[in-house]
Design an enzyme around this catalytic site. Structure first.
Site, PDB file in Angstrom:
ATOM      1  N   VAL A   1       0.815  -1.227   0.000  1.00 15.53           N
ATOM      2  CA  VAL A   1       0.000   0.000   0.000  1.00 15.53           C
ATOM      3  C   VAL A   1       0.842   1.269   0.000  1.00 15.53           C
ATOM      4  O   VAL A   1       0.288   2.361  -0.145  1.00 15.53           O
ATOM      5  CB  VAL A   1      -0.962   0.045   1.206  1.00 15.53           C
ATOM      6  CG1 VAL A   1      -2.004  -1.045   1.110  1.00 15.53           C
ATOM      7  CG2 VAL A   1      -0.219  -0.026   2.529  1.00 15.53           C
ATOM      8  N   TYR A   2       2.140   1.155   0.183  1.00 13.90           N
ATOM      9  CA  TYR A   2       2.968   2.353   0.174  1.00 13.90           C
ATOM     10  C   TYR A   2       3.047   2.897  -1.250  1.00 13.90           C
ATOM     11  O   TYR A   2       3.700   2.328  -2.125  1.00 13.90           O
ATOM     12  CB  TYR A   2       4.377   2.052   0.691  1.00 13.90           C
ATOM     13  CG  TYR A   2       4.467   1.672   2.160  1.00 13.90           C
ATOM     14  CD1 TYR A   2       3.361   1.726   3.002  1.00 13.90           C
ATOM     15  CD2 TYR A   2       5.667   1.254   2.709  1.00 13.90           C
ATOM     16  CE1 TYR A   2       3.445   1.379   4.338  1.00 13.90           C
ATOM     17  CE2 TYR A   2       5.765   0.900   4.060  1.00 13.90           C
ATOM     18  CZ  TYR A   2       4.645   0.957   4.865  1.00 13.90           C
ATOM     19  OH  TYR A   2       4.738   0.608   6.193  1.00 13.90           O
ATOM     20  N   SER A   3       2.337   3.998  -1.458  1.00 13.78           N
ATOM     21  CA  SER A   3       2.311   4.661  -2.772  1.00 13.78           C
ATOM     22  C   SER A   3       1.900   3.711  -3.882  1.00 13.78           C
ATOM     23  O   SER A   3       2.477   3.698  -4.972  1.00 13.78           O
ATOM     24  CB  SER A   3       3.671   5.306  -3.082  1.00 13.78           C
ATOM     25  OG  SER A   3       3.989   6.275  -2.101  1.00 13.78           O
ATOM     26  N   ASP A   4       0.872   2.896  -3.580  1.00 12.52           N
ATOM     27  CA  ASP A   4       0.307   1.970  -4.581  1.00 12.52           C
ATOM     28  C   ASP A   4       1.361   1.070  -5.216  1.00 12.52           C
ATOM     29  O   ASP A   4       1.337   0.810  -6.425  1.00 12.52           O
ATOM     30  CB  ASP A   4      -0.434   2.754  -5.681  1.00 12.52           C
ATOM     31  CG  ASP A   4      -1.653   3.471  -5.150  1.00 12.52           C
ATOM     32  OD1 ASP A   4      -2.304   2.931  -4.235  1.00 12.52           O
ATOM     33  OD2 ASP A   4      -1.944   4.580  -5.632  1.00 12.52           O
ATOM     34  N   GLY A   5       2.290   0.604  -4.418  1.00 16.13           N
ATOM     35  CA  GLY A   5       3.302  -0.318  -4.911  1.00 16.13           C
ATOM     36  C   GLY A   5       4.586   0.328  -5.380  1.00 16.13           C
ATOM     37  O   GLY A   5       5.579  -0.367  -5.626  1.00 16.13           O
TER      38      GLY A   5
END
Length: 353
Positions: free
Chosen positions: A61-65
């Site tokens: 989930v960190y910056s959408d991958g």
């Protein structure tokens, strides 16, 4: 660098690990943390490896991958020198299969993480949250299969309550599944809720704590003080509502104690806050993040020295809270306390207590 075993596993991890939440930063939360591109990420990774920080933590989930992708690029060519820790389970989209830890979601999440990271195995894979909609047995059997397939080497959880972690561990023991060895938790001098239930659980069950947000969501940098406005560059302007709340007067009391010890030791306030954590029971590794080289090098100053017992006691006193029920009788009443000594003295594993 100091190295410690992760819980009761045989995996040796550095006392400080690096959080890649700033890598590829996008969106209101992760964009406020930082926006480290591939070139700067590689430079930060260089510094980490040179200093002995060999574990790098990220999540889908960190910056959408994007964090996993940038980290994978920064580690290219030196995979055998490092440990990679990542997480899955939180929503990554609006579809019915875009959240949770069902068998299908876990298999897809692990395969996607492997592709983004440019590796064929993950050293530590953690469930980012408890999924009440998926049977624990399904979760554990899937993770067991992924370990046996060689895609994952060690398992952990993050942000679980005590009963959620214990139910999972008991089921693993009963079914002969791979056990969780790590719990990634929020813990700091201004966030000590971990100590009421999860620390005793870690001591009893051999779960090593991997600490996130060790500087209290950016509050223990030394820049936030009584009588001063929030600094213009603080990320709390944009991210305070995402993290745990901290009352101003409580924060100032802790900072006052940190100031006194900083004068005695010649160390910076963040270094003292990190060092306090490193001397607490169950802590295997503390995740430090950095938007730039200067922040990273300052964080490195948390290792190689120790706080005295008297200094630890002062920090404990300044940051103490009244325990919530049902824990406060065990802290206040002699009969309860005799049955349950403080966790600092009660660990069954020597390295934790």
């Amino acid at each position: 660098m100091e190295y410690r075993r992760l819980g009761t596993s045989g995996l040796q991890v550095p006392a400080l690990s690096f959080g890649a939440g700033t890598f590829g930063g996008q969106g209101p939360l992760f964009g406020a943390w930082g926006n480290t591109g591939a070139e700067e990420a590689r430079r930060l990774v260089d510094i980490c490896i040179d200093a002995g920080i060999t574990m790098f933590d990220t999540a889908d989930v960190y910056s959408d991958g994007a964090s996993e992708e940038v980290l994978g690029a920064a580690l290219k060519g030196r995979r055998d020198q490092v440990l990679i820790s990542t997480k899955a389970g939180l929503p990554t989209g609006d579809g019915p299969g875009d959240a949770g830890t069902s068998r299908s979601r876990l298999i897809t999440s692990v395969d996607t993480a492997l592709r983004r990271l440019g590796t064929d195995y993950i050293d530590l894979f953690q469930l980012h949250a408890y999924d009440a909609g998926t049977p624990v047995e399904e979760v554990l059997s899937t993770l067991d299969d992924l370990v046996r397939a060689g895609k994952i080497r060690h398992l952990g959880v993050s942000n679980f309550s005590g009963w959620q972690a214990m139910k999972s561990l008991a089921t693993a023991d009963r079914r002969g599944r791979e056990r969780y060895v790590a719990h990634q938790v929020h813990y700091s001098l201004v966030g000590r809720d971990y100590e009421w239930e999860l620390m005793p659980l870690g001591l009893d069950q051999g779960l090593g704590a991997i600490v996130w947000s060790p500087l209290g969501w950016g509050r223990l940098t030394g820049k936030i003080r009584r009588g001063r406005p929030l600094p213009a560059g603080s990320r709390l302007h944009d991210t305070a509502d995402y993290g745990p709340p901290v009352e101003d007067e409580y924060l100032y009391r802790v900072v006052d104690a940190l100031d006194e010890i900083a004068e005695e030791t010649g160390k910076a306030i963040p270094q003292i806050a990190l060092r306090w954590l490193l001397q607490r029971p169950t802590v295997s590794s503390v995740i430090v993040g950095a938007r730039n080289e200067e922040q990273l090098r300052q964080n490195l100053g948390a290792v190689g020295w120790t706080l005295t017992a008297e200094q630890m006691a002062r920090l404990d006193a300044a940051s103490s809270r009244t325990a919530p029920y049902p824990y406060f009788p065990y802290h206040r009443q002699e009969g309860f306390a005799r049955l349950n000594p403080p966790v600092v003295q009660a660990g069954p594993f020597g390295r934790f207590s």
